[in-house]
Design an enzyme around this catalytic site. Structure first.
Site, PDB file in Angstrom:
ATOM      1  N   PHE A   1       5.355  27.947  -3.830  1.00 37.10           N
ATOM      2  CA  PHE A   1       4.363  27.009  -3.311  1.00 37.10           C
ATOM      3  C   PHE A   1       4.986  26.219  -2.153  1.00 37.10           C
ATOM      4  O   PHE A   1       6.125  25.742  -2.268  1.00 37.10           O
ATOM      5  CB  PHE A   1       3.946  26.074  -4.445  1.00 37.10           C
ATOM      6  CG  PHE A   1       2.729  25.255  -4.149  1.00 37.10           C
ATOM      7  CD1 PHE A   1       1.458  25.770  -4.336  1.00 37.10           C
ATOM      8  CD2 PHE A   1       2.859  23.954  -3.686  1.00 37.10           C
ATOM      9  CE1 PHE A   1       0.339  25.009  -4.069  1.00 37.10           C
ATOM     10  CE2 PHE A   1       1.742  23.184  -3.410  1.00 37.10           C
ATOM     11  CZ  PHE A   1       0.475  23.715  -3.609  1.00 37.10           C
TER      12      PHE A   1
ATOM     13  N   ASP B   1       9.564  25.812 -12.086  1.00 34.68           N
ATOM     14  CA  ASP B   1       8.323  25.090 -11.847  1.00 34.68           C
ATOM     15  C   ASP B   1       7.247  25.778 -12.679  1.00 34.68           C
ATOM     16  O   ASP B   1       6.964  26.977 -12.491  1.00 34.68           O
ATOM     17  CB  ASP B   1       7.987  25.134 -10.345  1.00 34.68           C
ATOM     18  CG  ASP B   1       6.784  24.251 -10.010  1.00 34.68           C
ATOM     19  OD1 ASP B   1       5.889  24.129 -10.869  1.00 34.68           O
ATOM     20  OD2 ASP B   1       6.735  23.712  -8.886  1.00 34.68           O
TER      21      ASP B   1
ATOM     22  N   TYR C   1      -2.874  18.558 -13.850  1.00 33.23           N
ATOM     23  CA  TYR C   1      -4.297  18.592 -13.479  1.00 33.23           C
ATOM     24  C   TYR C   1      -4.823  20.013 -13.415  1.00 33.23           C
ATOM     25  O   TYR C   1      -5.993  20.216 -13.167  1.00 33.23           O
ATOM     26  CB  TYR C   1      -4.536  17.876 -12.138  1.00 33.23           C
ATOM     27  CG  TYR C   1      -3.571  18.261 -11.044  1.00 33.23           C
ATOM     28  CD1 TYR C   1      -3.751  19.431 -10.317  1.00 33.23           C
ATOM     29  CD2 TYR C   1      -2.461  17.471 -10.765  1.00 33.23           C
ATOM     30  CE1 TYR C   1      -2.849  19.800  -9.332  1.00 33.23           C
ATOM     31  CE2 TYR C   1      -1.557  17.833  -9.782  1.00 33.23           C
ATOM     32  CZ  TYR C   1      -1.755  19.004  -9.072  1.00 33.23           C
ATOM     33  OH  TYR C   1      -0.852  19.365  -8.114  1.00 33.23           O
ATOM     34  N   LYS C   2      -3.947  21.017 -13.598  1.00 28.34           N
ATOM     35  CA  LYS C   2      -4.380  22.423 -13.568  1.00 28.34           C
ATOM     36  C   LYS C   2      -4.801  22.819 -14.984  1.00 28.34           C
ATOM     37  O   LYS C   2      -5.853  22.393 -15.453  1.00 28.34           O
ATOM     38  CB  LYS C   2      -3.286  23.300 -12.977  1.00 28.34           C
ATOM     39  CG  LYS C   2      -3.072  23.004 -11.475  1.00 28.34           C
ATOM     40  CD  LYS C   2      -1.870  23.688 -10.861  1.00 28.34           C
ATOM     41  CE  LYS C   2      -1.744  23.305  -9.380  1.00 28.34           C
ATOM     42  NZ  LYS C   2      -0.421  23.570  -8.826  1.00 28.34           N
TER      43      LYS C   2
ATOM     44  N   ARG D   1      -9.166  33.796  -5.336  1.00 32.62           N
ATOM     45  CA  ARG D   1      -8.447  33.513  -6.588  1.00 32.62           C
ATOM     46  C   ARG D   1      -9.413  33.182  -7.700  1.00 32.62           C
ATOM     47  O   ARG D   1     -10.346  32.383  -7.507  1.00 32.62           O
ATOM     48  CB  ARG D   1      -7.566  32.273  -6.425  1.00 32.62           C
ATOM     49  CG  ARG D   1      -6.270  32.474  -5.775  1.00 32.62           C
ATOM     50  CD  ARG D   1      -5.295  31.364  -6.113  1.00 32.62           C
ATOM     51  NE  ARG D   1      -5.826  30.005  -6.026  1.00 32.62           N
ATOM     52  CZ  ARG D   1      -5.122  28.913  -6.230  1.00 32.62           C
ATOM     53  NH1 ARG D   1      -3.847  29.008  -6.562  1.00 32.62           N
ATOM     54  NH2 ARG D   1      -5.654  27.723  -6.129  1.00 32.62           N
TER      55      ARG D   1
END
Ligand SMILES: *Cc1c(COP(=O)(O)O)cnc(C)c1O
Length: 396
Positions: free
Chosen positions: A112, A183, A208-209, A355
Site C-alpha cells: 500500500f 501489516d 475501519y475495514k 475490487r
C-alpha cells in the site's frame, strides 16, 4: 451452505449489495447507540471525570485485547490509536533501532502506498543511508539476506487480494536475522491470523475495514511481548509515558506495548469500535474463512461465465487469496460506476482494477449471485458507456 447467521447484526441500506467492506465496513447495529451513550451520557454528564469514572484512559488496552483475540495476540500485547500510517511508522522506526548495523528495509512493489511513503520519509529523516527495496511480491522470499534489517509486508495485497505466505516469510526473515513487521489491514477480521505462531516482532492494522469500526476508527499495533519492554519509541508521546500525570520533564516509556500509545485516545471512535466488535460474538475465524472462500469462489465462477471481457486479477487458488476478488478491465472505472448506480457497491483501483470485498458477516450467496447478474447486465448492454460514469470523484 456456509452462510453465517449474523447478517441481522448489521444495518444494511435497502437495495444495496455491499462488496466494499474491505475498504469501509458497514454499520453494526449497536454502534450508533453506543456513540450516543458515550457522547451524551459520558461526555455530556460526566465531563472530565469520565477519564476515571468511565475508564476512558484504559480503552486502548481493553479494545486492543478484543482486536488481539482476532489476530492470535495474547492479552496486553495490542494497543489502539492513531491511524495505520502512524502505526507503520512506529513499528518501522522501532525495528530499525533493533538492527543498527543493517541498512535495508525490504517490502514489495505491491504494498500500500502509505506504508512505502512512511518508510521513505523515515529513511530520509534518519539520514543513515537506509534503503527501501521493493521487489515484485513473488520475489520477496528470494530477496531476504543478511543485509536486511526489517521485512515489512502487507499480508494481503489491496489491489489483487494476493496473499503472502506469512509463516515462510517470517521464518526466512528471522533466519536472516531481520525483524518482521506484518501489516494486517486486509487480514484482521478477514481470515485467521496468528501473530504468535509466526513470531513476528510487530503487527499493525486498521479497524475501519473488516472490523467495521467506522470511518476514522483507530489503528492497532501488536508488539511481541518478550520485546515490548526493550522497544525505544520514536514518537515519545505523553500517554506512552510510564506515569503521564507526573508531568515529568523527561520521557520514561510505559511498560510493554503501552509505550506505543502517543496522545489522547479517540474515545468516541474507540467506543464505537468496541460496540462493533460485539458482532463477532460466537463467530469463529475458521467458519468466517470457509464462508469467505465459498462466496469468492462462487463470484469468480459466475463472473467468468457471464462476463468474458473481465480478466481475473486475483490468484485463482483460494488459499493464495485474502477475502477479496479483483477483475481487470480497461474501462474498469466506468463499469464500477455503473454497478454502484445499480446498488452493487465495490470500488476501483488504478489503473484498471475492479475490487470486490467478501465480508461473510453480512454477505450471503444470494447477494453474490445478484451482484454477478447486475454485472452481466451492465456488460451485455454496454450500460457502462454512459457519459456520467466517466466523471471521477476525489475518492475512487
Ligand atoms: C487501508 C490501508 C492503509 C491506510 O492507512 P491509514 O493511515 O489508516 O489511512 C495503510 N496500509 C495498508 C496496507 C492499508 O490497506
Amino acid at each position: 451452505m456456509t452462510d453465517l447467521p449474523v447478517k441481522d447484526r448489521f444495518h444494511l441500506p435497502e437495495g444495496v449489495i455491499y462488496l466494499d467492506g474491505n475498504s469501509l465496513g458497514v454499520l453494526p447495529k449497536g454502534a450508533a447507540r453506543r456513540a450516543v451513550e458515550v457522547i451524551e451520557g459520558d461526555w455530556g454528564q460526566e465531563l472530565i471525570r469520565a477519564w476515571n469514572s468511565r475508564d476512558w484512559m484504559d480503552l486502548p488496552r481493553r479494545v486492543g485485547d478484543r482486536v488481539g483475540r482476532l489476530i492470535g495476540a495474547p492479552e496486553g500485547s495490542v494497543t489502539m490509536g492513531d491511524t495505520l500510517s502512524v502505526k507503520v511508522f512506529q513499528a518501522l522506526s522501532a525495528a530499525l533501532e533493533m538492527r543498527p548495523d543493517r541498512r535495508v528495509i525490504l517490502s514489495d512493489a505491491g504494498n500500500f502506498p502509505s506504508d512505502l511513503y512512511m518508510a521513505d520519509g523515515l529513511v530520509r529523516h534518519l539520514g543513515r543511508d537506509h534503503e527501501v527495496r521493493t521487489p515484485a511480491p513473488e520475489d520477496v522470499l528470494g530477496a531476504i539476506d543478511d543485509g536486511v534489517a526489517v521485512v515489512m509486508l502487507t499480508e494481503v495485497d489491496y489491489r489483487t487480494g494476493r496473499r503472502h505466505d506469512v509463516s515462510a516469510i517470517s521464518r526466512a526473515a528471522h533466519d536472516a536475522g531481520a525483524v518482521m513487521i506484518w501489516d494486517l489491514a486486509h487480514s484482521a477480521g478477514a481470515l485467521p491470523v496468528d501473530v504468535v505462531a509466526c513470531r513476528c516482532e510487530f503487527a499493525v492494522g486498521c479497524t475501519y475495514k473488516y472490523l467495521n469500526g467506522g470511518p476514522g476508527a483507530p489503528a492497532f499495533i501488536y508488539v511481541r511481548p518478550d520485546l515490548a519492554d526493550s522497544i525505544d519509541p520514536v514518537l515519545q508521546g505523553w500517554l506512552g509515558h510510564a506515569a503521564p500525570f507526573e508531568m515529568a520533564r523527561d520521557y520514561r516509556p510505559a511498560p510493554g506495548v503501552e509505550r506505543m500509545r502517543v496522545g489522547t485516545p479517540p474515545v468516541i471512535q474507540l467506543a464505537v469500535l468496541d460496540a462493533a466488535l460485539d458482532a463477532w460474538e460466537g463467530v469463529t475465524l475458521k467458519a468466517l474463512r470457509a464462508a469467505s472462500v465459498a462466496l469468492s469462489e462462487r463470484f469468480i465462477a459466475e463472473v467468468e461465465a457471464r462476463c468474458p471481457s473481465l480478466t481475473l486479477a486475483s490468484p485463482r487458488a483460494a488459499e493464495a487469496r485474502g477475502s477479496q476478488v479483483s477483475f481487470a478491465h480497461p474501462e474498469g472505472y466506468a463499469i464500477m460506476q455503473a454497478l454502484i448506480a445499480r446498488g452493487v457497491i465495490g470500488d476501483f483501483r488504478a489503473p484498471d482494477i475492479l475490487r470486490f470485498g467478501f465480508t461473510p458477516l453480512y454477505l450471503d450467496e444470494a447477494d453474490v449471485l445478484r451482484a454477478a447478474e447486475v454485472l452481466e447486465e451492465i456488460m451485455a448492454t454496454d450500460a457502462w458507456q454512459a457519459p456520467e460514469y466517466r466523471v471521477r470523484g476525489r475518492v475512487t
